[in-house]
Design a protein around this motif. Structure first.
Motif, PDB file in Angstrom:
ATOM      1  N   ALA A 185      -7.946  65.109  86.809  1.00 33.81           N
ATOM      2  CA  ALA A 185      -7.440  64.998  88.246  1.00 33.81           C
ATOM      3  C   ALA A 185      -6.251  64.761  88.233  1.00 33.81           C
ATOM      4  N   ARG A 186      -5.507  63.929  87.368  1.00 34.74           N
ATOM      5  CA  ARG A 186      -3.990  63.584  87.366  1.00 34.74           C
ATOM      6  C   ARG A 186      -3.109  64.942  86.969  1.00 34.74           C
ATOM      7  N   TYR A 199      -3.355  70.633  83.105  1.00 32.68           N
ATOM      8  CA  TYR A 199      -4.358  71.613  82.551  1.00 32.68           C
ATOM      9  C   TYR A 199      -4.830  72.910  83.505  1.00 32.68           C
ATOM     10  N   SER A 200      -4.329  72.525  84.691  1.00 33.56           N
ATOM     11  CA  SER A 200      -4.453  73.814  85.895  1.00 33.56           C
ATOM     12  C   SER A 200      -3.397  75.019  85.353  1.00 33.56           C
ATOM     13  N   THR A 212     -12.674  69.082  86.956  1.00 30.33           N
ATOM     14  CA  THR A 212     -12.642  67.978  87.186  1.00 30.33           C
ATOM     15  C   THR A 212     -13.840  67.326  88.046  1.00 30.33           C
ATOM     16  N   ALA A 213     -14.459  68.434  88.910  1.00 30.28           N
ATOM     17  CA  ALA A 213     -15.556  67.855  89.749  1.00 30.28           C
ATOM     18  C   ALA A 213     -16.741  67.717  88.932  1.00 30.28           C
ATOM     19  N   PRO A 260      -5.960  64.767  95.019  1.00 28.61           N
ATOM     20  CA  PRO A 260      -5.953  63.668  95.887  1.00 28.61           C
ATOM     21  C   PRO A 260      -6.040  62.599  94.913  1.00 28.61           C
ATOM     22  N   MET A 261      -5.239  61.874  94.444  1.00 26.39           N
ATOM     23  CA  MET A 261      -5.483  60.777  93.482  1.00 26.39           C
ATOM     24  C   MET A 261      -5.774  59.527  93.879  1.00 26.39           C
TER      25      MET A 261
END
Length: 283
Positions: A185-186, A199-200, A212-213, A260-261
């Motif tokens: 996520a981060r 990573y994206s 991530t999900a 959205p962290m």
């Protein structure tokens, strides 16, 4: 520590992680769990190990930080590499002493995690691919987190508090999924800032979001596997899964910006805190 370790994040995470892992392991095997003196040694050991690894990362990333993060303490000279190495030696000595008071097995397990971390520095120097390719770097560096989880669970086994079984593997997988959800996520965003290695950038934003999900879904599956036999009330910590679901929807709908962290941090805290409370309150 204030600039790069951020105690309110690292200490909170280490505390909740250890309490959730130990409490769930003990409660799954029998009565409701209560922390002991050994519990706090494990908490302090994991937090200090995270500090050790943070100090090591500062030195490994020095060349990159000189270009992209010139305000960091090691770059500005606010602290020196020699001072960091001295602090790492002190941390290793304290952690070894604390765990030797429990058992030789405890000391060896925590030193295995620190030792693996030390091996990463020469490996990254010798392998540009490990240093520059974020997914390969994660595959190589993540095991140090796994070794810390093995330390906590192995310490319980060495003390005779629990018997090693498949529930231990499920608990370690749960911990891994929660951590990797946060980690992805981060470093998932629609655009990569200068000097960042998200990573994206390697996977693409949508695939990174799917990974991530997926880690959040893996954490949910492990919780159901572990908690369902204890009755419907035990599944309450699973409600935290609405947070990554909401974050995934928001990220994909936005089409810009980062993950959205706040929802991700809330998911990590709620999952671990829910497991701790469950272990204390529900036999």
């Amino acid at each position: 520590m204030l600039r790069r370790f951020r105690p309110h994040l690292y200490v909170t995470y280490g505390l909740l992680w250890v309490l959730a892992l130990e409490g769930s392991a003990v409660a799954a095997a029998g009565p409701a769990w209560r922390p002991s003196g050994a519990t706090w040694i494990r908490v302090v050991s994991v937090v200090l190990a995270l500090l050790f690894l943070r100090m090591l990362d500062e030195q490994k990333d020095l060349a990159h930080d000189r270009v992209h993060h010139p305000d960091r303490p090691l770059v500005t000279g606010a602290i020196t590499a020699a001072e960091l190495r001295g602090a790492m030696a002190a941390v290793a000595a304290v952690v070894t002493g604390l765990n030797a008071a429990l058992s030789a097995a405890d000391a060896l397990l925590i030193l295995a995690a620190l030792g693996y971390g030390l091996l990463l520095a020469p490996l990254e120097r010798l392998s540009p691919a490990v240093r520059d390719r974020p997914l390969l770097g994660l595959a190589v560096t993540y095991p140090v987190q796994l070794l810390l989880g093995v330390y906590v669970y192995g310490s319980l086994v060495a003390a005779g508090t629990v018997t090693a079984d498949r529930r231990g593997a499920a608990l370690l997988t749960l911990s891994a999924c929660v951590f990797l959800h946060f980690e992805f996520a981060r470093k998932t965003a629609w655009e990569a800032p200068p000097g960042a290695r998200p990573y994206s950038a390697a996977l693409g934003p949508r695939r990174a979001a799917a990974v991530t999900a997926a880690f959040a879904a893996g954490a949910l599956a492990c919780q159901v596997l572990l908690l369902a036999p204890r009755g419907p009330l035990a599944l309450l910590p699973c409600l935290a899964a609405v947070l990554p679901a909401h974050a995934t929807r928001r990220f994909l709908a936005a089409g810009r910006g980062g993950w959205p962290m706040p929802a991700t941090i809330a998911f990590v805290v709620a999952t671990h805190l829910g497991l701790v409370l469950l272990a204390v309150l529900l036999p």
